[in-house]
Design an enzyme around this catalytic site. Sequence first.
Site, mmCIF file in Angstrom:
data_model
loop_
_atom_site.group_PDB
_atom_site.id
_atom_site.type_symbol
_atom_site.label_atom_id
_atom_site.label_comp_id
_atom_site.label_asym_id
_atom_site.label_seq_id
_atom_site.Cartn_x
_atom_site.Cartn_y
_atom_site.Cartn_z
ATOM 1 N N VAL A 125 9.667 -1.673 -0.307
ATOM 2 C CA VAL A 125 9.027 -2.923 -0.762
ATOM 3 C C VAL A 125 7.656 -3.052 -0.109
ATOM 4 O O VAL A 125 7.521 -2.907 1.110
ATOM 5 C CB VAL A 125 9.872 -4.169 -0.381
ATOM 6 N N GLY A 127 4.993 -1.135 -0.294
ATOM 7 C CA GLY A 127 4.290 0.086 0.118
ATOM 8 C C GLY A 127 4.126 0.148 1.631
ATOM 9 O O GLY A 127 5.090 0.219 2.374
ATOM 10 N N ILE A 129 3.066 -2.185 3.652
ATOM 11 C CA ILE A 129 3.142 -3.478 4.367
ATOM 12 C C ILE A 129 4.462 -3.581 5.128
ATOM 13 O O ILE A 129 5.522 -3.359 4.544
ATOM 14 C CB ILE A 129 3.098 -4.667 3.369
ATOM 15 N N GLU A 183 5.086 3.969 -11.658
ATOM 16 C CA GLU A 183 6.336 4.724 -11.705
ATOM 17 C C GLU A 183 6.199 5.837 -12.749
ATOM 18 O O GLU A 183 5.340 5.769 -13.629
ATOM 19 C CB GLU A 183 7.480 3.788 -12.123
ATOM 20 N N ASP A 194 10.506 -3.183 -11.550
ATOM 21 C CA ASP A 194 10.205 -2.752 -10.177
ATOM 22 C C ASP A 194 10.123 -3.977 -9.243
ATOM 23 O O ASP A 194 10.694 -3.980 -8.148
ATOM 24 C CB ASP A 194 8.882 -1.974 -10.187
ATOM 25 N N LYS A 198 12.570 -5.109 -6.006
ATOM 26 C CA LYS A 198 12.012 -5.419 -4.684
ATOM 27 C C LYS A 198 12.410 -6.815 -4.218
ATOM 28 O O LYS A 198 12.750 -7.005 -3.057
ATOM 29 C CB LYS A 198 10.493 -5.248 -4.715
HETATM 30 N N1 HSE Z 1 5.045 1.501 -8.970
HETATM 31 C C1 HSE Z 1 5.111 0.797 -7.740
HETATM 32 C C2 HSE Z 1 3.977 -0.221 -7.704
HETATM 33 C C3 HSE Z 1 5.000 1.758 -6.595
HETATM 34 O O1 HSE Z 1 3.069 -0.115 -8.543
HETATM 35 O O2 HSE Z 1 3.999 -1.127 -6.878
HETATM 36 C C4 HSE Z 1 5.271 1.159 -5.251
HETATM 37 O O3 HSE Z 1 6.581 0.716 -5.136
#
Ligand code: HSE
Length: 399
Positions: A125, A127, A129, A183, A194, A198
């Site tokens: 979750v 990236g 951070i 993705e 996505d 998260k």
């Molecule tokens: N596809 C995801 C995004 C990658 O754009 O946030 C990171 O989880």
Amino acid sequence: MKIAIMGFGVVGSGVGELLITNAKNIAKKAGDTIEVKYILDLRDFPDSEYKCFTKDFNDILNDPEVEAVIEAMGGTVPAYDFTKKLLLAGKHVVSSNKELVAKHGTELLQIAKEKSINYLFEASVGGGIPIIRPLISSLTGNDITGIVGILNGTTNYILTQMIKNGKSFAEALSEAQEKGYAEKDPTADVEGIDTCRKIAILASLAYGKNVNCEKIPTEGITKITTEDAKYAQAMGYSVKLVGQCVKAKKGVFARVCPAFIDLDSPLANISDVFNGILVQGESLGDVMFYGRGAGKLPTASAMVSDLVDVAKHRNTNIRILWNEADEDYLKDGKAQKYPYYLRFMGDADKLKGYKVTKLPGLDNEFAIITKAASEEELNELLKSEPFSNCEVLGKIRVI
Ligand code: HSE
């Protein structure tokens, strides 16, 4: 500490790169060197600095020297089976795989606990951070009342490029793909799936009970138009895709949807690939986490930090509370009352008591902000006079 990397795509190769370029620093912090013994991938990488590629998962599973494994494969097949086997074999697993964590977090964490090892997923979750660790550690003195997050870099990049730089949806999406944010199938990004995974992870950790990602009402950004963005600006808002959870009496409300966000909110100015997560703690008040939510090295940085934590807790399970929940634990986020932005085709003359916004160049249409209502109440309102004769062109929650 000898490790393996499973999946040498954008994120996995980022971990490999960081472990070389930042090796001394990482070793000092971990109290040990970290050596990559295997990299599992079906593709060939003849130009890589690494010469330890394998196509056979059993090389990793059956090698007692491998203590920890980076799982950067994505998806649940075969990642679920591999992760479970590795944990049962007593190997720590570090994952960036939000789908796997959201769907099987309860079970995989339970195995890690029983085996006194660790299943860590900071990169799943936000990236790069730090948000998982704050939730399981730094914020545990708080009762978390809610979380609102811009959690998908791709959609935030697309929205920013469309609104600020006038790019088309397709053009902005293709740029996000080139930069390695999206993705494999970007439907998961643009349809909000996505973000849904998260927010399910964050909600499960914030309250210690599983929030079923498959049951969260989820809507993506495909219906947002440049006109909606223009109205947002004129009315003092920005448009973002958000994942939201709010503590309820016996459970948690959750929802993923586009939202009008007041320009005064710290979430309103989070642009491009950046993510922002606002956590509301009862004792602390609001706390905001901000940074790059996708991309090779930001995501790899979170995974390497998890590896360092594994090195520091080789024989100890770091307690992460995430239990099974009852069927009725997850409440319908659409039932919560919020104002809505509504955009109509038609005549605003009959509207009394609403502040009407009209924009130059957009003839025969107008927008309003309603009073707080649930989605059901809003649909009833739209069936009643004077709205029943107006065609709805846009409907977005205001938070
Ligand atoms: N596809 C995801 C995004 C990658 O754009 O946030 C990171 O989880």
